[in-house]
Design a protein around this motif. Structure first.
Motif, mmCIF file in Angstrom:
data_model
loop_
_atom_site.group_PDB
_atom_site.id
_atom_site.type_symbol
_atom_site.label_atom_id
_atom_site.label_comp_id
_atom_site.label_asym_id
_atom_site.label_seq_id
_atom_site.Cartn_x
_atom_site.Cartn_y
_atom_site.Cartn_z
ATOM 1 N N ARG A 38 1.003 -1.419 0.057
ATOM 2 C CA ARG A 38 -0.010 0.132 0.590
ATOM 3 C C ARG A 38 0.800 1.180 0.417
ATOM 4 N NH1 ARG A 38 -4.588 1.131 2.330
ATOM 5 N NH2 ARG A 38 -4.086 1.671 3.771
ATOM 6 N N VAL A 39 0.798 2.012 -0.841
ATOM 7 C CA VAL A 39 1.631 2.968 -0.494
ATOM 8 C C VAL A 39 0.427 4.257 -1.624
ATOM 9 C CG1 VAL A 39 4.191 1.980 -1.422
ATOM 10 C CG2 VAL A 39 2.235 2.686 -3.820
ATOM 11 N N THR A 40 0.931 5.846 -1.096
ATOM 12 C CA THR A 40 0.526 6.912 -1.076
ATOM 13 C C THR A 40 0.826 7.419 -2.117
ATOM 14 O OG1 THR A 40 -1.043 6.516 0.571
ATOM 15 C CG2 THR A 40 -0.803 8.925 -0.325
ATOM 16 N N VAL A 41 0.658 8.204 -2.779
ATOM 17 C CA VAL A 41 1.343 9.637 -3.836
ATOM 18 C C VAL A 41 0.766 10.345 -4.069
ATOM 19 C CG1 VAL A 41 2.796 9.760 -6.218
ATOM 20 C CG2 VAL A 41 1.906 7.260 -5.709
ATOM 21 N N ASP A 42 1.815 11.638 -3.062
ATOM 22 C CA ASP A 42 1.016 12.830 -3.269
ATOM 23 C C ASP A 42 2.227 13.917 -3.805
ATOM 24 O OD1 ASP A 42 3.560 14.628 -1.121
ATOM 25 O OD2 ASP A 42 2.908 12.777 0.250
ATOM 26 N N VAL A 43 0.883 15.101 -4.224
ATOM 27 C CA VAL A 43 2.033 15.969 -5.086
ATOM 28 C C VAL A 43 1.644 17.102 -4.796
ATOM 29 C CG1 VAL A 43 2.605 16.912 -7.394
ATOM 30 C CG2 VAL A 43 1.242 14.583 -7.469
ATOM 31 N N ILE B 288 6.244 26.345 -11.466
ATOM 32 C CA ILE B 288 5.581 25.466 -10.602
ATOM 33 C C ILE B 288 6.493 24.812 -10.964
ATOM 34 C CG2 ILE B 288 3.331 25.215 -9.854
ATOM 35 C CD1 ILE B 288 2.307 27.423 -11.831
ATOM 36 N N GLU B 289 7.330 24.218 -9.764
ATOM 37 C CA GLU B 289 7.885 23.047 -9.113
ATOM 38 C C GLU B 289 7.057 21.904 -8.789
ATOM 39 O OE1 GLU B 289 12.576 22.872 -8.251
ATOM 40 O OE2 GLU B 289 12.839 22.744 -9.775
ATOM 41 N N PRO B 290 6.804 20.741 -8.539
ATOM 42 C CA PRO B 290 5.655 19.954 -7.814
ATOM 43 C C PRO B 290 6.931 19.284 -7.541
ATOM 44 C CG PRO B 290 5.552 19.531 -11.244
ATOM 45 C CD PRO B 290 6.423 21.147 -10.829
ATOM 46 N N THR B 291 6.534 18.497 -6.845
ATOM 47 C CA THR B 291 7.242 17.244 -6.236
ATOM 48 C C THR B 291 6.272 16.357 -5.672
ATOM 49 O OG1 THR B 291 8.533 18.755 -5.414
ATOM 50 C CG2 THR B 291 8.686 16.452 -4.006
ATOM 51 N N ALA B 292 6.891 15.133 -6.123
ATOM 52 C CA ALA B 292 5.770 13.767 -6.398
ATOM 53 C C ALA B 292 6.728 12.963 -5.241
ATOM 54 C CB ALA B 292 5.087 13.041 -7.045
ATOM 55 N N THR B 293 5.476 12.884 -3.631
ATOM 56 C CA THR B 293 5.893 11.837 -2.419
ATOM 57 C C THR B 293 5.490 10.625 -2.994
ATOM 58 O OG1 THR B 293 6.480 13.733 -1.734
ATOM 59 C CG2 THR B 293 6.655 11.251 0.045
ATOM 60 N N ILE B 294 6.487 9.968 -2.341
ATOM 61 C CA ILE B 294 5.399 8.326 -2.556
ATOM 62 C C ILE B 294 5.671 7.846 -0.885
ATOM 63 C CG2 ILE B 294 6.167 6.078 -2.932
ATOM 64 C CD1 ILE B 294 6.836 6.226 -6.669
ATOM 65 N N ARG B 295 4.837 7.374 -0.911
ATOM 66 C CA ARG B 295 4.838 6.961 0.926
ATOM 67 C C ARG B 295 4.413 5.699 1.094
ATOM 68 N NH1 ARG B 295 5.659 11.652 3.275
ATOM 69 N NH2 ARG B 295 5.202 13.794 2.155
ATOM 70 N N ASN B 296 4.494 5.521 2.329
ATOM 71 C CA ASN B 296 4.129 3.890 2.931
ATOM 72 C C ASN B 296 2.669 4.286 2.837
ATOM 73 O OD1 ASN B 296 3.245 1.382 4.714
ATOM 74 N ND2 ASN B 296 5.673 0.404 4.875
ATOM 75 N N THR B 297 1.687 3.943 2.584
ATOM 76 C CA THR B 297 0.534 4.009 3.581
ATOM 77 C C THR B 297 0.266 4.435 4.531
ATOM 78 O OG1 THR B 297 -0.191 3.666 1.118
ATOM 79 C CG2 THR B 297 -1.963 4.370 3.118
ATOM 80 N N ASP B 298 0.112 2.874 5.014
ATOM 81 C CA ASP B 298 0.722 2.674 6.948
ATOM 82 C C ASP B 298 1.370 2.769 7.893
ATOM 83 O OD1 ASP B 298 -1.339 0.590 5.313
ATOM 84 O OD2 ASP B 298 0.195 -0.906 5.122
ATOM 85 N N ASP B 299 2.640 3.267 7.292
ATOM 86 C CA ASP B 299 3.771 4.342 8.457
ATOM 87 C C ASP B 299 3.451 5.463 8.104
ATOM 88 O OD1 ASP B 299 5.536 4.198 7.100
ATOM 89 O OD2 ASP B 299 5.977 2.764 8.392
ATOM 90 N N GLY B 300 2.936 6.163 7.016
ATOM 91 C CA GLY B 300 3.771 7.092 6.477
ATOM 92 C C GLY B 300 5.582 7.434 6.393
ATOM 93 N N SER B 301 6.162 6.450 5.964
ATOM 94 C CA SER B 301 7.263 6.928 5.889
ATOM 95 C C SER B 301 7.813 6.921 4.651
ATOM 96 C CB SER B 301 8.323 5.481 6.513
ATOM 97 O OG SER B 301 8.238 5.127 5.377
ATOM 98 N N ALA C 6 -3.678 13.534 -2.761
ATOM 99 C CA ALA C 6 -3.270 12.106 -3.348
ATOM 100 C C ALA C 6 -3.993 10.938 -3.415
ATOM 101 C CB ALA C 6 -2.408 11.806 -1.961
ATOM 102 N N ILE C 7 -3.540 9.961 -4.378
ATOM 103 C CA ILE C 7 -3.427 9.288 -4.796
ATOM 104 C C ILE C 7 -2.464 7.975 -4.003
ATOM 105 C CG2 ILE C 7 -3.891 7.248 -6.608
ATOM 106 C CD1 ILE C 7 -5.509 9.578 -7.292
ATOM 107 N N THR C 8 -4.295 7.145 -3.572
ATOM 108 C CA THR C 8 -3.034 5.250 -2.942
ATOM 109 C C THR C 8 -3.890 4.564 -3.399
ATOM 110 O OG1 THR C 8 -4.167 6.729 -0.416
ATOM 111 C CG2 THR C 8 -3.705 4.272 -0.792
ATOM 112 N N VAL C 9 -2.848 3.948 -3.683
ATOM 113 C CA VAL C 9 -2.810 2.299 -4.360
ATOM 114 C C VAL C 9 -2.570 1.069 -3.465
ATOM 115 C CG1 VAL C 9 -2.082 1.106 -6.138
ATOM 116 C CG2 VAL C 9 -2.329 3.379 -5.726
ATOM 117 N N ASP C 10 -3.584 0.000 -3.591
ATOM 118 C CA ASP C 10 -3.705 -0.912 -2.849
ATOM 119 C C ASP C 10 -3.065 -1.721 -3.609
ATOM 120 O OD1 ASP C 10 -3.452 -3.175 -1.435
ATOM 121 O OD2 ASP C 10 -5.347 -3.070 -0.962
ATOM 122 N N THR C 11 -1.907 -2.409 -4.264
ATOM 123 C CA THR C 11 -0.962 -3.325 -5.245
ATOM 124 C C THR C 11 -1.910 -4.595 -4.816
ATOM 125 O OG1 THR C 11 0.856 -3.789 -3.954
ATOM 126 C CG2 THR C 11 1.062 -1.598 -5.932
#
Length: 400
Positions: free
Chosen positions: A13-18, A97-110, A66-71
């Motif tokens: 499970r990962v979350t991508v926020d931009v 405008i410089e966007p940054t995508a951050t891919i996180r572990n959905t369960d612990d936010g890391s 954010a988009i969350t994906v449960d693979t």
């Protein structure tokens, strides 16, 4: 991450926020092996926030979408999920405008990885990252391909039926030159009118590349980021973060405490430097001591950071200000932070806190070590209910 690079996903499970200095609309599309959606139900966005294994979360204008994906829940036949973004304001490009995508572990936010597409200009929409299935394992790839015809074109290219608002017919716009190695074209529907909110300020150093120190001193707005690079190289290793404030009412002392919190790569708290602990990480971070009044010009408290001596385990620093006596920031005027060259005293970056809330703490700025080794500073200005640095550790970690 750099354009075209890929990493294995360490969790299902990962979350991508931009994030960007302006509000963005972020979307996700579920694609089959032929690069198309099965139906319009596979387009996940603000008006359709949930699909099989993929969900959309709005930041409400105060946090990134954010988009969350449960693979594990992605249906058979879906081999790729692309995450797209476009400025919420109609017709606005990514110039400056410089966007940054951050891919996180959905369960612990890391944080698993971050990616900032380089060299953006006339693009009005981006395919920013993609999650894809390869030999039974899910991976993430940095894409960063921009298009001049908006998210509607991206969605159409992926097979989504887009109903355009009534307007004179326009020929299909061609994609803008990709900012990364070519990736499949994409697009999504135009965003609805933005909710009433003040327009975000332009980037501190307009241009198509990453904001850095090539043009000299940078003045940041809230949520803007600057790379501590000049001429393609890290500018310096030792910096000072000066923090200052004044009483909002004449004759009233303001006793605020400036601190810095050090974190590791999993947003784990390593140590905090404040008036009660003037040195941490073997002296690589040092505090100037407590200022009890806030009176007088110049920095009230200074924190010196020897970036070159920081251990590799320190990947994030969050600078905070608290009111131990319980005074609210509505009683404070002209609060700011500024980054200085510790050797010459030259001011490199400045962030003036322009708003105030009746809270006792504020996250002022953060320094983040990138995968490349360079450091970036981001202006924050987020208020927190906490009178001590101890109470700032958790909200600061969540803001990394």
């Amino acid at each position: 991450m750099t354009p075209g690079s890929n990493i294995p996903l360490p969790t299902a499970r990962v979350t991508v926020d931009v994030a960007a200095p302006v509000r963005l609309d972020v979307s996700g599309l579920l694609l089959t092996a032929d690069g198309k959606v099965r139906s319009d139900d596979d387009f996940i966005f603000y008006n359709q926030p949930a699909g099989p294994g993929v969900t959309y979360r709005s930041g409400g204008g105060t946090a990134p979408d954010a988009i969350t994906v449960d693979t594990a829940a992605v249906p058979p036949g879906i081999e790729k999920i692309v995450v797209t973004a476009s400025p919420d304001a109609a017709g606005q490009t990514f110039q400056g405008i410089e966007p940054t995508a951050t891919i996180r572990n959905t369960d612990d936010g890391s944080v698993v990885a971050t990616f900032t597409p380089p060299r953006l200009g006339s693009e009005t929409a981006l395919v920013i990252v993609e999650l894809y299935l390869r030999n039974g394992a899910w991976k993430a790839r940095a894409v960063g391909q921009g298009y001049a015809n908006g998210l509607a074109g991206i969605a159409t290219d992926f097979g989504v039926t887009v109903e355009e608002p009534a307007a004179p017919a326009q020929p299909a716009a061609a994609p803008a030159p990709p900012a990364a190695p070519p990736a499949p074209p994409v697009s999504a529907p135009q965003a609805p009118p933005a909710p009433a909110m003040p327009p975000a300020p332009p980037a501190a150093a307009p241009g198509t590349g990453k904001i850095n120190l090539d043009k000299g001193r940078v003045s940041l707005q809230k949520n803007q980021t600057v790379s501590l690079m000049k001429g393609g190289r890290p500018l310096l290793s030792q910096v000072k973060m000066g923090l200052g404030w004044e009483p909002a009412y004449r004759g009233k002392d303001i006793d605020l405490d400036a601190s810095v919190i050090a974190y590791g790569p999993q947003r784990n708290h390593i140590d905090s430097c404040y008036f009660g602990k003037l040195q941490i990480v073997n002296g690589a971070i040092r505090h100037s001591g407590d200022n009890l009044t806030g009176e007088g010009s110049g920095d009230d408290e200074v924190i010196t950071v020897d970036l070159g001596r920081l251990p590799q385990e320190v990947t994030g620093l969050v600078f905070t200000v608290n009111s131990f006596s319980g005074q609210k920031f509505t009683e404070v005027a002209k609060a700011y932070c500024r980054l200085l060259d510790a050797t010459t005293g030259e001011e490199l970056v400045r962030f003036d806190l322009t708003g105030a809330e009746p809270q006792t703490g504020v996250l002022m700025a953060k320094l983040i070590r990138q995968f490349s080794g360079e450091w970036e500073m981001t202006a924050m200005g987020d208020f927190v209910k906490s009178r001590t640095v101890r109470g700032m550790v958790k909200p600061a970690a969540q803001a990394l």
